[in-house]
Write a protein that holds these residues in place. Structure first.
Motif, PDB file in Angstrom:
ATOM      1  N   ILE A 577     -67.228   6.616  32.063  1.00 29.48           N
ATOM      2  CA  ILE A 577     -68.277   7.368  31.373  1.00 29.48           C
ATOM      3  C   ILE A 577     -67.796   7.970  30.051  1.00 29.48           C
ATOM      4  O   ILE A 577     -68.495   7.877  29.035  1.00 29.48           O
ATOM      5  CB  ILE A 577     -68.881   8.434  32.306  1.00 29.48           C
ATOM      6  N   PRO A 578     -66.601   8.582  29.990  1.00 27.84           N
ATOM      7  CA  PRO A 578     -66.150   9.091  28.683  1.00 27.84           C
ATOM      8  C   PRO A 578     -66.053   7.981  27.627  1.00 27.84           C
ATOM      9  O   PRO A 578     -66.402   8.199  26.465  1.00 27.84           O
ATOM     10  CB  PRO A 578     -64.773   9.684  29.006  1.00 27.84           C
ATOM     11  N   GLU A 579     -65.604   6.797  28.021  1.00 30.74           N
ATOM     12  CA  GLU A 579     -65.517   5.696  27.067  1.00 30.74           C
ATOM     13  C   GLU A 579     -66.905   5.233  26.647  1.00 30.74           C
ATOM     14  O   GLU A 579     -67.154   4.928  25.465  1.00 30.74           O
ATOM     15  CB  GLU A 579     -64.736   4.538  27.696  1.00 30.74           C
ATOM     16  N   MET A 580     -67.834   5.192  27.610  1.00 26.92           N
ATOM     17  CA  MET A 580     -69.213   4.810  27.276  1.00 26.92           C
ATOM     18  C   MET A 580     -69.827   5.770  26.266  1.00 26.92           C
ATOM     19  O   MET A 580     -70.523   5.364  25.323  1.00 26.92           O
ATOM     20  CB  MET A 580     -70.067   4.770  28.542  1.00 26.92           C
ATOM     21  N   VAL A 581     -69.580   7.042  26.456  1.00 25.99           N
ATOM     22  CA  VAL A 581     -70.119   8.049  25.528  1.00 25.99           C
ATOM     23  C   VAL A 581     -69.563   7.816  24.124  1.00 25.99           C
ATOM     24  O   VAL A 581     -70.298   7.863  23.134  1.00 25.99           O
ATOM     25  CB  VAL A 581     -69.786   9.466  26.019  1.00 25.99           C
ATOM     26  N   ALA A 582     -68.252   7.548  24.051  1.00 29.98           N
ATOM     27  CA  ALA A 582     -67.630   7.307  22.744  1.00 29.98           C
ATOM     28  C   ALA A 582     -68.254   6.088  22.064  1.00 29.98           C
ATOM     29  O   ALA A 582     -68.502   6.097  20.847  1.00 29.98           O
ATOM     30  CB  ALA A 582     -66.126   7.115  22.919  1.00 29.98           C
ATOM     31  N   GLU A 583     -68.539   5.029  22.845  1.00 32.27           N
ATOM     32  CA  GLU A 583     -69.139   3.821  22.266  1.00 32.27           C
ATOM     33  C   GLU A 583     -70.587   4.073  21.834  1.00 32.27           C
ATOM     34  O   GLU A 583     -71.020   3.588  20.785  1.00 32.27           O
ATOM     35  CB  GLU A 583     -69.077   2.687  23.284  1.00 32.27           C
ATOM     36  N   LEU A 584     -71.335   4.827  22.646  1.00 31.18           N
ATOM     37  CA  LEU A 584     -72.734   5.113  22.306  1.00 31.18           C
ATOM     38  C   LEU A 584     -72.845   5.914  21.009  1.00 31.18           C
ATOM     39  O   LEU A 584     -73.809   5.748  20.249  1.00 31.18           O
ATOM     40  CB  LEU A 584     -73.418   5.856  23.448  1.00 31.18           C
ATOM     41  N   LYS A 585     -71.885   6.778  20.753  1.00 33.00           N
ATOM     42  CA  LYS A 585     -71.900   7.537  19.506  1.00 33.00           C
ATOM     43  C   LYS A 585     -71.887   6.597  18.306  1.00 33.00           C
ATOM     44  O   LYS A 585     -72.544   6.858  17.286  1.00 33.00           O
ATOM     45  CB  LYS A 585     -70.677   8.469  19.444  1.00 33.00           C
ATOM     46  N   GLU A 586     -71.139   5.494  18.438  1.00 34.15           N
ATOM     47  CA  GLU A 586     -71.040   4.537  17.340  1.00 34.15           C
ATOM     48  C   GLU A 586     -72.231   3.579  17.301  1.00 34.15           C
ATOM     49  O   GLU A 586     -72.717   3.213  16.237  1.00 34.15           O
ATOM     50  CB  GLU A 586     -69.741   3.733  17.487  1.00 34.15           C
ATOM     51  N   GLU A 587     -72.714   3.194  18.484  1.00 33.72           N
ATOM     52  CA  GLU A 587     -73.703   2.123  18.572  1.00 33.72           C
ATOM     53  C   GLU A 587     -75.142   2.593  18.409  1.00 33.72           C
ATOM     54  O   GLU A 587     -76.036   1.773  18.153  1.00 33.72           O
ATOM     55  CB  GLU A 587     -73.548   1.391  19.910  1.00 33.72           C
ATOM     56  N   VAL A 588     -75.407   3.878  18.615  1.00 35.97           N
ATOM     57  CA  VAL A 588     -76.781   4.398  18.481  1.00 35.97           C
ATOM     58  C   VAL A 588     -76.800   5.433  17.366  1.00 35.97           C
ATOM     59  O   VAL A 588     -76.706   6.643  17.624  1.00 35.97           O
ATOM     60  CB  VAL A 588     -77.285   5.001  19.815  1.00 35.97           C
ATOM     61  N   PRO A 589     -76.882   4.982  16.121  1.00 32.20           N
ATOM     62  CA  PRO A 589     -76.905   5.940  15.003  1.00 32.20           C
ATOM     63  C   PRO A 589     -78.091   6.901  15.132  1.00 32.20           C
ATOM     64  O   PRO A 589     -79.201   6.499  15.489  1.00 32.20           O
ATOM     65  CB  PRO A 589     -77.072   5.037  13.773  1.00 32.20           C
ATOM     66  N   GLY A 590     -77.827   8.157  14.876  1.00 31.33           N
ATOM     67  CA  GLY A 590     -78.888   9.156  14.962  1.00 31.33           C
ATOM     68  C   GLY A 590     -79.226   9.570  16.371  1.00 31.33           C
ATOM     69  O   GLY A 590     -80.172  10.334  16.587  1.00 31.33           O
ATOM     70  N   GLY A 591     -78.445   9.092  17.354  1.00 36.30           N
ATOM     71  CA  GLY A 591     -78.714   9.440  18.748  1.00 36.30           C
ATOM     72  C   GLY A 591     -78.204  10.810  19.143  1.00 36.30           C
ATOM     73  O   GLY A 591     -78.642  11.368  20.146  1.00 36.30           O
ATOM     74  N   GLY A 592     -77.271  11.341  18.374  1.00 33.81           N
ATOM     75  CA  GLY A 592     -76.712  12.657  18.708  1.00 33.81           C
ATOM     76  C   GLY A 592     -76.042  12.683  20.062  1.00 33.81           C
ATOM     77  O   GLY A 592     -76.108  13.679  20.779  1.00 33.81           O
ATOM     78  N   VAL A 593     -75.377  11.572  20.425  1.00 38.60           N
ATOM     79  CA  VAL A 593     -74.821  11.436  21.773  1.00 38.60           C
ATOM     80  C   VAL A 593     -73.564  12.276  21.926  1.00 38.60           C
ATOM     81  O   VAL A 593     -72.687  12.295  21.060  1.00 38.60           O
ATOM     82  CB  VAL A 593     -74.503   9.957  22.085  1.00 38.60           C
ATOM     83  N   SER A 594     -73.477  12.976  23.050  1.00 35.74           N
ATOM     84  CA  SER A 594     -72.261  13.708  23.434  1.00 35.74           C
ATOM     85  C   SER A 594     -72.214  13.750  24.947  1.00 35.74           C
ATOM     86  O   SER A 594     -73.187  13.434  25.629  1.00 35.74           O
ATOM     87  CB  SER A 594     -72.263  15.130  22.856  1.00 35.74           C
ATOM     88  N   GLY A 595     -71.082  14.159  25.474  1.00 35.34           N
ATOM     89  CA  GLY A 595     -70.986  14.282  26.932  1.00 35.34           C
ATOM     90  C   GLY A 595     -69.653  13.809  27.450  1.00 35.34           C
ATOM     91  O   GLY A 595     -68.691  13.652  26.704  1.00 35.34           O
TER      92      GLY A 595
END
Length: 640
Positions: A577-595
């Motif tokens: 999950i931590p790695e997925m969060v890091a990838e989502l930050k890059e792959e979904v611009p403007g998503g404001g992903v954290s966690g």
């Protein structure tokens, strides 16, 4: 102006650093003739000059004549010279003789006998002196209370001025001082009623500092204990856990408050409550003031699995107020079951502005590079090649035993509660369960304790619920029957509320099979579960997940989501999950992903307008994840 041999014009010691020079006593003003003996050398101050000699004062009440036949030089009023006792006549008159010394070191001598924390009760009512370090200065509506640390403990010294007026305003925290006064009983402890208080300098200061440092090194050493179970994985953490125990003991001795910030869940409580118990006992052992444990130690639950800016702002404000109002040092923060990730760093930077020390003991997947420069110690099994299966509660029980090994019998069952609460499937779980069984706890009962703790903390919100939580966990609880009744009630009500939530929510769970043959279950917990009641969205998602695991027996992933968050649970699927969060930050611009979270349990946040894109991208990653039937966030519990 003449000065005694070995001193300069201002009376400073030229030979203070000479360890082999003759010692000359400089009597404190309150000293009487009892402090003078025929074998010693003393500093005298000339108070009168006559044809046949000079009169000298050794203290306010010790004066005498140095006859001209016993003088080696000429002196004026105010000059100092070294003398020895020549005679005490039957009428009380005292005479001295001057002594010529090439070198000497000057030592301040207090009136009466020396007092320490260990001898307070023996010296009650007798004038004496106490040397130590000021670790707290509290101004009350009456006296100023100086907490002074001696080699045997911390002693309260009350200095009286006009009501509410700060006594000895030149004295500051960490000054090395001599307190002259009388030990007197006050309520259920003893304090020094102060006649005088002054800073020590020169060899006197050096000697006290060396004694305190040596005693601190001795008292701060952790207790030498074997771990409750033999677990090779724990051996990698042993030295780090000892370092934390030592630093916590040093912090108590230094008079610095400790603030325990912990995740408000079962594992966080299993970590913080034993440590609170051990530290309070250590404070009570080393501080004379019975209120010291309450003032020096606070346990503060955090709803989020990281240190939020809201929490740190409140904590820092209280700490600054306590420094101003109560003369406390700024606290040390001990982060338990949180504090390892980049999300913690804004709060840490706030504390860094005030040089507040931070220790972290956690088992969530860490961002070591993000927090490394902001914390003094970071203990996490991931940093030693292990993982979340070593829970924070398991680690902190060992730290608590290193601080006070006598509490061991009171906390043997706690690591098993921590392991079950955080779904640990570590190889030592059977041993922890066996330990708890020896104390009378079945596995089912341990699960009930975890559920009761979770239910109580939900309603307590930001309150630590000290006495209630102690009774629920049966740590520092004086009534085992009350503990049993509370567990019955809280666990039953928790199950009732969970059942009601599942009755409403299960009809709205959506199911699909992923490309890797894992079952994926989704539910909008904001729309299809009761809000503002127990269980919270994370717990609701976990309960739905547990039920689906039991129903299918196959790899299962569950997502419970709301407008701007998603809670993730997995069994049999290796989700990083931590790695997925890091990838989502890059792959979904403007998503404001954290966690973040563990490998198989976690949560993420995002901006509400990007929910669909974030969750779709998340599901794609889950479909590519590797299956691992030995890996899970959930366990089917037996009724043993």
């Amino acid at each position: 102006m003449s000065t005694p041999n070995g001193t300069g014009e201002n009376g400073t010691d030229l030979a203070d650093e000479s360890a082999e020079s003759t010692v000359v006593s400089d009597l404190a003003p309150q000293c009487t003739l009892d402090a003078v003996d025929s074998e010693g050398y003393y500093v005298g101050t000339v108070n009168g000059v006559v044809e046949y000699g000079v009169f000298v004062d050794l203290s306010d009440s010790v004066s005498g004549l140095v006859h001209s036949s016993n003088l080696n030089g000429a002196y004026d009023v105010g000059d100092e010279l070294v003398v020895e006792l020549a005679e005490v006549r039957s009428d009380g008159d005292v005479s001295f003789a001057e002594v010529e010394l090439d070198e000497f070191s000057r030592k301040t001598v207090g009136p009466g006998e020396k007092i320490t924390a260990a001898t307070l009760s023996e010296k009650t009512g007798d004038l004496g002196h106490l040397d130590g370090r000021v670790v707290q200065i509290k101004q009350t509506g009456g006296p100023t209370i100086f907490q002074v640390r001696t080699t045997a403990g911390v002693v309260p010294c009350a200095a009286f001025e006009d009501a509410g007026v700060r006594a000895y305003p030149s004295i500051e925290l960490d000054d090395i001082v001599r307190v002259v006064g009388t030990p007197e009983p006050r309520d259920d402890y003893i304090q020094i009623e102060t006649n005088s208080l002054s800073t020590l300098t020169g060899t006197d200061e050096t000697e006290v500092v060396e004694q305190l440092d040596a005693r601190t090194s001795e008292l701060a050493q952790p207790e030498d204990v074997d771990t409750l179970v033999d677990w090779p994985a724990f051996e990698k953490l042993s030295e780090d856990l000892q370092d934390v125990a030592q630093q916590l003991r040093e912090t108590v001795l230094d008079g610095r408050p400790i603030r325990i910030r912990h995740h408000a869940d079962g594992d966080g409580l299993c970590a913080s409550v034993p440590l609170q118990h051990a530290l309070e006992r250590f404070i009570a052992e080393t501080w004379e003031d019975p209120e010291a444990p309450r003032h020096l130690l606070k346990r503060l639950p955090s709803k989020a699995p990281f240190y939020e800016l809201e929490d740190v702002t409140r904590d820092l404000n209280f700490a600054l107020e306590n420094r101003k109002r109560h003369g406390q040092k700024l606290p040390l923060f001990l982060m338990l079951d949180n504090g390892s990730t980049e999300e913690d760093t804004p709060a840490y930077r706030n504390l860094k502005h005030y040089d507040v020390p931070i220790l972290v003991v956690d088992h969530h997947h860490p961002d070591p590079d993000a927090v490394r420069d902001l914390v003094e110690k970071h203990v996490n099994p991931y940093l030693d090649g292990e993982d979340y299966r070593i829970t924070t509660g398991m680690m902190c029980v060992e730290i608590a035993r290193m601080i006070d090994t006598e509490i061991t019998d009171d906390i043997r069952h706690v690591p098993a509660v921590a392991g079950l609460s955080d779904r640990s499937d570590g190889e030592a779980m059977d041993d922890y369960l066996a330990l708890a069984q020896e104390e009378g706890y079945t596995k089912r009962r341990l699960v009930d304790i975890g559920e009761a703790l979770d239910y109580a903390t939900y309603w307590l919100k930001y309150n630590d619920g000290r006495e209630l939580v102690n009774d629920l966990l049966n740590v520092n609880c004086d009534d085992h029957e009350r503990h049993e009744e509370l567990i019955d009630m809280f666990a039953e009500r928790a199950q009732r509320d969970v059942d009601a939530q599942l009755d409403a929510a299960l009809e709205h769970v959506n199911h699909e099979e992923l490309d890797n043959d894992a079952h994926l279950y989704r539910i909008d917990v904001e729309s299809h579960a009761r809000r503002f009641t127990y269980p919270a969205p994370g717990k609701t998602t976990g309960k739905i997940h547990d039920q689906k695991v039991k129903e299918t027996g196959d790899p299962v992933i569950t997502i419970g989501y709301g407008p701007d968050f998603a809670v993730l649970r997995s069994d049999g699927v290796r989700l990083d999950i931590p790695e997925m969060v890091a990838e989502l930050k890059e792959e979904v611009p403007g998503g404001g992903v954290s966690g973040g979270g563990h490998l198989v349990v976690g949560s993420i946040k995002f901006v509400s307008g990007m929910r669909e894109e974030v969750i779709d991208a998340l599901v794609e990653k889950m479909a590519d994840a590797e299956l691992d039937e030995g890996l899970g966030s959930s366990a089917v519990l037996s009724e043993e």
